[in-house]
Scaffold this motif. Structure first.
Motif, PDB file in Angstrom:
ATOM      1  N   GLY A  36       0.795  -1.229   0.000  1.00 40.90           N
ATOM      2  CA  GLY A  36       0.000   0.000   0.000  1.00 40.90           C
ATOM      3  C   GLY A  36       0.822   1.272   0.000  1.00 40.90           C
ATOM      4  O   GLY A  36       0.308   2.344   0.268  1.00 40.90           O
ATOM      5  N   GLY A  37       2.098   1.147  -0.278  1.00 42.53           N
ATOM      6  CA  GLY A  37       2.925   2.331  -0.365  1.00 42.53           C
ATOM      7  C   GLY A  37       3.717   2.641   0.888  1.00 42.53           C
ATOM      8  O   GLY A  37       4.597   3.495   0.873  1.00 42.53           O
ATOM      9  N   LYS A  38       3.394   1.975   1.974  1.00 42.89           N
ATOM     10  CA  LYS A  38       4.132   2.222   3.210  1.00 42.89           C
ATOM     11  C   LYS A  38       5.542   1.658   3.138  1.00 42.89           C
ATOM     12  O   LYS A  38       6.459   2.186   3.735  1.00 42.89           O
ATOM     13  N   GLY A  39       5.697   0.547   2.424  1.00 40.22           N
ATOM     14  CA  GLY A  39       6.986  -0.129   2.370  1.00 40.22           C
ATOM     15  C   GLY A  39       7.306  -0.755   3.713  1.00 40.22           C
ATOM     16  O   GLY A  39       6.431  -0.965   4.545  1.00 40.22           O
ATOM     17  N   PHE A  40       8.593  -1.058   3.930  1.00 38.60           N
ATOM     18  CA  PHE A  40       9.002  -1.641   5.200  1.00 38.60           C
ATOM     19  C   PHE A  40      10.481  -1.398   5.424  1.00 38.60           C
ATOM     20  O   PHE A  40      11.238  -1.166   4.486  1.00 38.60           O
ATOM     21  N   ASP A  41      10.855  -1.433   6.679  1.00 36.29           N
ATOM     22  CA  ASP A  41      12.252  -1.294   7.070  1.00 36.29           C
ATOM     23  C   ASP A  41      12.920  -2.653   6.893  1.00 36.29           C
ATOM     24  O   ASP A  41      12.498  -3.643   7.498  1.00 36.29           O
ATOM     25  N   VAL A  42      13.932  -2.715   6.056  1.00 39.16           N
ATOM     26  CA  VAL A  42      14.578  -3.988   5.727  1.00 39.16           C
ATOM     27  C   VAL A  42      15.173  -4.640   6.977  1.00 39.16           C
ATOM     28  O   VAL A  42      15.028  -5.850   7.182  1.00 39.16           O
ATOM     29  N   GLY A  43      15.824  -3.868   7.825  1.00 40.78           N
ATOM     30  CA  GLY A  43      16.414  -4.423   9.046  1.00 40.78           C
ATOM     31  C   GLY A  43      15.372  -5.009   9.972  1.00 40.78           C
ATOM     32  O   GLY A  43      15.553  -6.095  10.529  1.00 40.78           O
ATOM     33  N   GLU A  44      14.259  -4.301  10.129  1.00 41.00           N
ATOM     34  CA  GLU A  44      13.170  -4.797  10.982  1.00 41.00           C
ATOM     35  C   GLU A  44      12.541  -6.043  10.378  1.00 41.00           C
ATOM     36  O   GLU A  44      12.225  -6.996  11.080  1.00 41.00           O
TER      37      GLU A  44
END
Length: 87
Positions: A36-44
């Protein structure tokens, strides 16, 4: 921390119900959240992935213990049946 004695592993039946209702693993974002466009933190996301792998390992260990116990019980029953047949 998942392997710590005080870690609360979700009951496998509750996990199944959660997945059926939510369509994703608890603690992980739903696909809609990421897409939905929020994406994500790769490390998390990496941390959460390792957490889920460790939880899966605990579920497998638990299932293996149950299968070993069932195999022992099965062998005992098999021996008792053979004993009855021979009497």
């Amino acid at each position: 921390y998942v392997f710590a004695d005080d870690y609360e592993l979700m009951n496998i039946n509750d996990l199944e119900k959660y997945i059926e209702k939510e369509n994703h693993l608890p603690g992980l974002p739903a696909a809609e959240e990421i897409d939905g466009g929020k994406g994500f933190d790769v490390g998390e996301m990496q941390r959460l992935t390792v957490e889920k792998i460790e939880e899966l390992t605990l579920y497998l260990i638990e299932a293996n213990k149950k299968m070993d116990e069932m195999a022992k019980q099965n062998e005992i029953l098999r021996q008792e049946i053979n004993k009855l047949k021979n009497d």
